[in-house]
Motif scaffolding. Sequence first.
Motif, short mmCIF file in Angstrom:
data_model
loop_
_atom_site.label_atom_id
_atom_site.label_comp_id
_atom_site.label_asym_id
_atom_site.label_seq_id
_atom_site.Cartn_x
_atom_site.Cartn_y
_atom_site.Cartn_z
N LEU A 110 44.42 34.60 44.12
CA LEU A 110 43.74 33.45 44.71
C LEU A 110 43.52 32.44 43.60
N GLN A 111 44.28 31.37 43.64
CA GLN A 111 44.24 30.35 42.59
C GLN A 111 43.04 29.43 42.80
N ARG A 112 42.33 29.15 41.71
CA ARG A 112 41.18 28.24 41.79
C ARG A 112 41.60 26.81 42.07
N ASP A 113 42.78 26.43 41.59
CA ASP A 113 43.28 25.06 41.74
C ASP A 113 44.35 25.04 42.83
N SER A 114 44.17 24.19 43.83
CA SER A 114 45.12 24.12 44.94
C SER A 114 46.51 23.67 44.50
N ALA A 115 46.61 23.07 43.30
CA ALA A 115 47.92 22.65 42.80
C ALA A 115 48.85 23.83 42.56
N PHE A 116 48.27 25.03 42.43
CA PHE A 116 49.07 26.23 42.16
C PHE A 116 49.31 27.05 43.43
N ALA A 117 48.95 26.49 44.58
CA ALA A 117 49.16 27.19 45.84
C ALA A 117 50.65 27.22 46.20
N ASN A 118 51.08 28.32 46.80
CA ASN A 118 52.46 28.44 47.30
C ASN A 118 52.49 28.25 48.81
N LYS A 119 53.68 27.88 49.32
CA LYS A 119 53.88 27.75 50.76
C LYS A 119 54.63 28.99 51.27
N PHE A 120 54.28 29.42 52.48
CA PHE A 120 54.88 30.63 53.03
C PHE A 120 55.37 30.39 54.46
N VAL A 121 56.50 31.00 54.77
CA VAL A 121 57.05 30.89 56.12
C VAL A 121 56.41 31.94 57.01
N PRO A 122 56.36 31.70 58.32
CA PRO A 122 55.83 32.69 59.25
C PRO A 122 56.58 34.02 59.10
N GLY A 123 55.86 35.11 59.23
CA GLY A 123 56.45 36.43 59.11
C GLY A 123 56.40 36.99 57.70
N THR A 124 55.90 36.20 56.73
CA THR A 124 55.82 36.68 55.35
C THR A 124 54.72 37.73 55.19
N ASP A 125 55.04 38.82 54.50
CA ASP A 125 54.03 39.80 54.09
C ASP A 125 53.71 39.52 52.63
N LEU A 126 52.51 39.05 52.37
CA LEU A 126 52.13 38.65 51.02
C LEU A 126 51.88 39.84 50.11
N GLY A 127 51.72 41.03 50.68
CA GLY A 127 51.38 42.19 49.85
C GLY A 127 49.97 42.06 49.31
N ASN A 128 49.73 42.63 48.13
CA ASN A 128 48.41 42.54 47.51
C ASN A 128 48.18 41.16 46.93
N VAL A 129 47.05 40.57 47.29
CA VAL A 129 46.62 39.28 46.73
C VAL A 129 45.34 39.55 45.95
N ARG A 130 45.36 39.25 44.66
CA ARG A 130 44.22 39.57 43.79
C ARG A 130 43.16 38.49 43.88
N ALA A 131 41.93 38.93 44.12
CA ALA A 131 40.79 38.02 44.24
C ALA A 131 39.88 38.17 43.02
N ILE A 132 39.21 37.09 42.67
CA ILE A 132 38.31 37.08 41.52
C ILE A 132 36.87 37.22 42.01
N PRO A 133 36.13 38.23 41.52
CA PRO A 133 34.73 38.38 41.96
C PRO A 133 33.91 37.13 41.67
N ALA A 134 32.90 36.92 42.48
CA ALA A 134 31.97 35.80 42.27
C ALA A 134 30.62 36.33 41.82
N PHE A 135 30.62 37.54 41.23
CA PHE A 135 29.36 38.15 40.79
C PHE A 135 29.58 38.96 39.52
N ILE A 136 28.49 39.22 38.82
CA ILE A 136 28.46 40.21 37.74
C ILE A 136 27.31 41.16 38.03
N ARG A 137 27.60 42.44 38.01
CA ARG A 137 26.58 43.47 38.24
C ARG A 137 26.58 44.42 37.06
N GLY A 138 25.39 44.72 36.55
CA GLY A 138 25.29 45.66 35.43
C GLY A 138 23.94 46.35 35.43
#
Length: 233
Positions: A110-138
């Motif tokens: 998941l890119q923070r900047d929309s300039a790095f977004a990709n376009k996808f055609v219908p039927g695409t399986d994106l597979g694993n998409v890595r997300a960045i946590p919005a928290f720190i727990r300790g």
Amino acid sequence: MRRALAAFLSACLAAFALLAVSPSAQAADPITGRLVNGHAGTPAPAVAGMTVELVESATGPTGAAVASAVTDADGLFSLDPGTSTAAKFFVRAVAGEYQAGWVGGNPRWLQRDSAFANKFVPGTDLGNVRAIPAFIRGVVVNSVTKKPLAGVTVTARSQDAIKEVDGIDETNAEGVFRINGLTCEDDCYLKINGSAKGYETGFRDCNAQVVATWPAACASPLGRIGRVFLDRL
């Protein structure tokens, strides 16, 4: 006889009309994928309960969504374009426990900047998409006894703005702190203030100890960081 022939011709015309429906008016295949925690190693745990949206490429990545879905317990999502005639789409996620972003890159994040977004055609399986946590727990503990420390103030600060505080929390009875709503790119610096409880104040370093100065500190990864060891004054 004429009525029978007319009925036959009408039936033929109706069948032809059904066959002649433009494919663009038919529902397209969904775009699917799975959100995972990009900071948690392998295998990466699923990110459940996050809203994911589909946007027509013609409107740009920040355009209005034409479909949305919430990731299930396994992080899976399916975005159905419905009757949209767009040839390609952007996929974006709404901020929650994890940061907002647009799917892009290889491997996919998941890119923070929309300039790095990709376009996808219908039927695409994106597979694993890595997300960045919005928290720190300790967990803040006594460096000698390893017992949890309550009432210790923890602040998160972005690495490019020493004086800017991005979030704050106070440890509970189990020594646990959790700072939510963070937008640091990959990590944040943590300041641990134990003075009110008779403990040192300083910054978390790479060994989860507390050091007195900012230059000696080490950025903390977003997500769960385990224990932070604090010395008594």
